[in-house]
Structures are given as structure tokens and as C-alpha cells.
Scaffold this motif. Sequence first.
Motif, PDB file in Angstrom:
ATOM      1  N   GLU A   1       0.838  -1.280  -0.100  1.00  0.00           N
ATOM      2  CA  GLU A   1      -0.031   0.000  -0.102  1.00  0.00           C
ATOM      3  C   GLU A   1       0.732   1.364   0.029  1.00  0.00           C
ATOM      4  OE1 GLU A   1      -3.127  -0.149   2.893  1.00  0.00           O
ATOM      5  OE2 GLU A   1      -3.175  -2.173   2.875  1.00  0.00           O
ATOM      6  N   VAL A   2       2.226   1.232   0.228  1.00  0.00           N
ATOM      7  CA  VAL A   2       2.860   2.616   0.619  1.00  0.00           C
ATOM      8  C   VAL A   2       3.585   2.638  -0.984  1.00  0.00           C
ATOM      9  CG1 VAL A   2       4.517   3.993   1.710  1.00  0.00           C
ATOM     10  CG2 VAL A   2       2.994   2.136   3.034  1.00  0.00           C
ATOM     11  N   GLU A   3       3.530   3.519  -1.748  1.00  0.00           N
ATOM     12  CA  GLU A   3       4.084   3.871  -3.020  1.00  0.00           C
ATOM     13  C   GLU A   3       5.572   4.490  -2.856  1.00  0.00           C
ATOM     14  OE1 GLU A   3       3.928   6.282  -7.065  1.00  0.00           O
ATOM     15  OE2 GLU A   3       2.215   6.456  -5.546  1.00  0.00           O
ATOM     16  N   GLY A   4       6.414   3.952  -3.145  1.00  0.00           N
ATOM     17  CA  GLY A   4       7.996   4.350  -2.918  1.00  0.00           C
ATOM     18  C   GLY A   4       8.824   3.659  -1.665  1.00  0.00           C
ATOM     19  N   ALA A   5       8.044   2.867  -0.905  1.00  0.00           N
ATOM     20  CA  ALA A   5       8.382   2.166   0.244  1.00  0.00           C
ATOM     21  C   ALA A   5       9.200   1.031  -0.323  1.00  0.00           C
ATOM     22  CB  ALA A   5       7.707   1.761   1.239  1.00  0.00           C
ATOM     23  N   VAL A   6      10.448   0.711   0.202  1.00  0.00           N
ATOM     24  CA  VAL A   6      11.332  -0.615  -0.053  1.00  0.00           C
ATOM     25  C   VAL A   6      11.140  -1.037   1.460  1.00  0.00           C
ATOM     26  CG1 VAL A   6      13.467  -1.791  -0.664  1.00  0.00           C
ATOM     27  CG2 VAL A   6      12.748   0.640  -1.613  1.00  0.00           C
ATOM     28  N   THR A   7      10.509  -2.506   1.287  1.00  0.00           N
ATOM     29  CA  THR A   7       9.967  -2.859   2.836  1.00  0.00           C
ATOM     30  C   THR A   7      11.018  -3.848   3.137  1.00  0.00           C
ATOM     31  OG1 THR A   7       7.610  -2.411   2.240  1.00  0.00           O
ATOM     32  CG2 THR A   7       8.345  -3.699   4.271  1.00  0.00           C
ATOM     33  N   GLY A   8      11.537  -3.818   4.148  1.00  0.00           N
ATOM     34  CA  GLY A   8      12.437  -4.788   4.709  1.00  0.00           C
ATOM     35  C   GLY A   8      12.096  -5.667   6.113  1.00  0.00           C
ATOM     36  N   ALA A   9      12.545  -6.431   6.368  1.00  0.00           N
ATOM     37  CA  ALA A   9      12.086  -7.254   7.729  1.00  0.00           C
ATOM     38  C   ALA A   9      13.516  -7.704   8.439  1.00  0.00           C
ATOM     39  CB  ALA A   9      11.689  -8.796   7.175  1.00  0.00           C
ATOM     40  N   GLY A  10      13.391  -7.243   9.823  1.00  0.00           N
ATOM     41  CA  GLY A  10      14.386  -7.422  10.511  1.00  0.00           C
ATOM     42  C   GLY A  10      14.208  -8.434  11.674  1.00  0.00           C
ATOM     43  N   THR A  11      15.426  -8.468  12.444  1.00  0.00           N
ATOM     44  CA  THR A  11      15.262  -9.608  13.599  1.00  0.00           C
ATOM     45  C   THR A  11      15.066 -11.012  13.149  1.00  0.00           C
ATOM     46  OG1 THR A  11      14.513  -7.685  15.124  1.00  0.00           O
ATOM     47  CG2 THR A  11      14.973  -9.738  16.074  1.00  0.00           C
ATOM     48  N   ILE A  12      15.463 -11.286  11.814  1.00  0.00           N
ATOM     49  CA  ILE A  12      15.087 -12.561  11.443  1.00  0.00           C
ATOM     50  C   ILE A  12      16.312 -13.493  11.825  1.00  0.00           C
ATOM     51  CG2 ILE A  12      15.183 -13.820   9.306  1.00  0.00           C
ATOM     52  CD1 ILE A  12      12.836 -11.848   9.319  1.00  0.00           C
ATOM     53  N   LEU A  13      15.679 -14.580  12.665  1.00  0.00           N
ATOM     54  CA  LEU A  13      16.672 -15.421  13.467  1.00  0.00           C
ATOM     55  C   LEU A  13      16.715 -16.800  12.701  1.00  0.00           C
ATOM     56  CD1 LEU A  13      15.467 -14.561  17.281  1.00  0.00           C
ATOM     57  CD2 LEU A  13      17.375 -13.336  15.581  1.00  0.00           C
ATOM     58  N   ASN A  14      15.875 -17.159  11.917  1.00  0.00           N
ATOM     59  CA  ASN A  14      15.852 -18.404  11.614  1.00  0.00           C
ATOM     60  C   ASN A  14      15.459 -18.718  10.260  1.00  0.00           C
ATOM     61  OD1 ASN A  14      12.894 -18.934  11.683  1.00  0.00           O
ATOM     62  ND2 ASN A  14      13.483 -18.936  14.206  1.00  0.00           N
ATOM     63  N   ALA A  15      15.241 -19.762   9.526  1.00  0.00           N
ATOM     64  CA  ALA A  15      14.859 -20.078   8.190  1.00  0.00           C
ATOM     65  C   ALA A  15      13.271 -19.818   7.897  1.00  0.00           C
ATOM     66  CB  ALA A  15      14.998 -21.356   7.700  1.00  0.00           C
ATOM     67  N   LEU A  16      12.462 -20.152   9.152  1.00  0.00           N
ATOM     68  CA  LEU A  16      11.166 -19.787   9.135  1.00  0.00           C
ATOM     69  C   LEU A  16      10.752 -18.355   8.918  1.00  0.00           C
ATOM     70  CD1 LEU A  16       8.257 -20.914   9.209  1.00  0.00           C
ATOM     71  CD2 LEU A  16       8.377 -20.954  11.671  1.00  0.00           C
ATOM     72  N   HIS A  17      11.627 -17.800   9.935  1.00  0.00           N
ATOM     73  CA  HIS A  17      11.362 -16.213   9.922  1.00  0.00           C
ATOM     74  C   HIS A  17      11.654 -15.725   8.268  1.00  0.00           C
ATOM     75  CE1 HIS A  17      12.450 -15.276  14.300  1.00  0.00           C
ATOM     76  NE2 HIS A  17      10.973 -15.818  14.136  1.00  0.00           N
ATOM     77  N   TYR A  18      12.678 -16.004   7.686  1.00  0.00           N
ATOM     78  CA  TYR A  18      12.939 -15.676   6.181  1.00  0.00           C
ATOM     79  C   TYR A  18      11.895 -16.030   5.509  1.00  0.00           C
ATOM     80  CZ  TYR A  18      16.630 -14.197   3.394  1.00  0.00           C
ATOM     81  OH  TYR A  18      17.406 -13.657   2.146  1.00  0.00           O
ATOM     82  N   GLU A  19      11.586 -17.162   5.460  1.00  0.00           N
ATOM     83  CA  GLU A  19      10.330 -17.383   4.447  1.00  0.00           C
ATOM     84  C   GLU A  19       9.162 -16.863   4.731  1.00  0.00           C
ATOM     85  OE1 GLU A  19      10.626 -19.728   2.197  1.00  0.00           O
ATOM     86  OE2 GLU A  19      12.207 -21.204   2.503  1.00  0.00           O
ATOM     87  N   ASP A  20       8.730 -16.642   5.919  1.00  0.00           N
ATOM     88  CA  ASP A  20       7.423 -15.712   6.357  1.00  0.00           C
ATOM     89  C   ASP A  20       7.683 -14.423   5.856  1.00  0.00           C
ATOM     90  OD1 ASP A  20       6.267 -18.008   7.484  1.00  0.00           O
ATOM     91  OD2 ASP A  20       6.782 -17.260   9.483  1.00  0.00           O
ATOM     92  N   ALA A  21       8.628 -13.692   5.977  1.00  0.00           N
ATOM     93  CA  ALA A  21       9.012 -12.229   5.867  1.00  0.00           C
ATOM     94  C   ALA A  21       9.081 -12.206   4.262  1.00  0.00           C
ATOM     95  CB  ALA A  21      10.482 -11.986   6.331  1.00  0.00           C
ATOM     96  N   VAL A  22       9.724 -13.112   3.467  1.00  0.00           N
ATOM     97  CA  VAL A  22       9.574 -12.923   2.019  1.00  0.00           C
ATOM     98  C   VAL A  22       8.102 -13.123   1.462  1.00  0.00           C
ATOM     99  CG1 VAL A  22      10.641 -14.081  -0.007  1.00  0.00           C
ATOM    100  CG2 VAL A  22      12.149 -13.573   1.763  1.00  0.00           C
ATOM    101  N   GLU A  23       7.413 -14.125   2.037  1.00  0.00           N
ATOM    102  CA  GLU A  23       6.118 -14.299   1.664  1.00  0.00           C
ATOM    103  C   GLU A  23       5.362 -13.243   1.757  1.00  0.00           C
ATOM    104  OE1 GLU A  23       2.437 -17.363   2.469  1.00  0.00           O
ATOM    105  OE2 GLU A  23       4.402 -17.576   3.428  1.00  0.00           O
ATOM    106  N   ALA A  24       5.413 -12.509   3.046  1.00  0.00           N
ATOM    107  CA  ALA A  24       4.743 -11.190   3.444  1.00  0.00           C
ATOM    108  C   ALA A  24       5.034  -9.889   2.458  1.00  0.00           C
ATOM    109  CB  ALA A  24       4.839 -10.959   4.728  1.00  0.00           C
ATOM    110  N   GLY A  25       6.215 -10.084   1.700  1.00  0.00           N
ATOM    111  CA  GLY A  25       6.523  -8.822   0.654  1.00  0.00           C
ATOM    112  C   GLY A  25       7.923  -8.412   1.050  1.00  0.00           C
ATOM    113  N   ALA A  26       8.536  -8.757   1.990  1.00  0.00           N
ATOM    114  CA  ALA A  26      10.140  -8.133   2.197  1.00  0.00           C
ATOM    115  C   ALA A  26      10.888  -7.950   1.334  1.00  0.00           C
ATOM    116  CB  ALA A  26      10.496  -8.777   3.593  1.00  0.00           C
TER     117      ALA A  26
END
Length: 212
Positions: A63-88
Motif C-alpha cells: 500500500e505504500v508507494e515508494g517504500a522498499v520494505t525490509g524485515a529485521g530480527t530474522i533469526l531462522n529460516a522460518l522467519h526468512y520464509e515468512d518475511a519474504v512471503e509477506a513482501g519483504a
Amino acid sequence: MNEKTQKLLSVLKLQPVVPVLIIEDAKSAVPLARALVEGGLKAIEITLRTPAALDAIRAVSQEVEGAVTGAGTILNALHYEDAVEAGAQFIVSPGATGELLDVADDHEAAFLPGAATSSEIMGLLEEGYEVMKFFPAEQAGGAAYLKSLSSPFAGTLFCPTGGISLKNAHDYLSLPNVVCVGGSWVAPKDLVASGDWAGITKLAREAFELRG
């Protein structure tokens, strides 16, 4: 790895300060991100420290035009997969494990792994990483310590995060091995809670102008 490094640098070089956000209520994510983008801070790290984090990442990325969305405090593979799936679009971790490095190889999202010691830096260099998060920056030795790493690790770039504020950000940004810093001061809890988006835009603009 070089292609991914360039992708990561294209994000980190957008601005001198990457907001590091802990979002308690996903409903605040979109107006908060819009306020930060308006102030010039397009790359935004939303940490996976609250139950609302993934919903916040999803909302901002959609929803936010121009934003480059990142995910932090990624501690394991599940976090990584979930964040990418959410759009990170980029992933940030306070450290690095074999599990995280393996899952990073399987995704297009740029990965910024954390390191705080020479051995950790050397381990990441062996894996082909030339850009790292230095965390926790102030507690691990601050700008003086990071400056001392610039000679033995020439060519390695860092995004220091942890204890950085408007007062000491320039100490880091003036170093040759710092590409940007991460900071939470651009989105204070009180301003987010009160919905003072104009106030956050002002803080974001001050942060954006730090490099200049």
C-alpha cells in the motif's frame, strides 16, 4: 553473490538512515511508512519482534508507494520464509547462521547478515558477503571500533545498528566503511501512538539530510 550485493547496496544507498521499526499495531504501519517515505526514508526495516510485524510488512509492501520494505530480527529460516512471503524486499539479521545463509541462497531478497567480531566478519567474507550489519553497534565498541576494522577488512561495508541516534549518527556516517546506519529514533513510540505523522516526517527529513 555479486548481483545480490549490488541489489542490497542499491537499497542501503537510498538514504543515510534506515528506520528500524517495532510495530505493535499493524494499523499504524501504513501511515507511519508514508510519513517516513515523505521525509526521504524509503527503505524501511520492520522487525519481527511483535505479532503484528508480518501484517505490517504485508500492508506496507502493498500500500505504500515508494517504500522498499525490509524485515529485521530474522533469526531462522522460518522467519526468512515468512518475511519474504509477506513482501519483504530485503532481510536483516542480528547475526548469521548456516541455516540463514542457506535459506538466503534460495531467495532473491537481499540479505544483510549481522557481525560484531573479526571472526564473524571473516566467516561472512568466506561466504561471499561484503556488506554486513554491525550489531549492536554502540555496545560492541562504537564508531572507534568500526573504524579500526576498515584497514584489515578493506572493501567490507557495514550498516551499524544499535544505540545510534541523531547525536552520534555522524560519527558512523563519516567512516569510509559505513554505507548507512540503522536507527529507531526517527519513529518514537510517543509520536506513533499519537499519530503525529507530520512529526515523524520531520524527523525523517532530518535523518535524510545527515549525509549532506
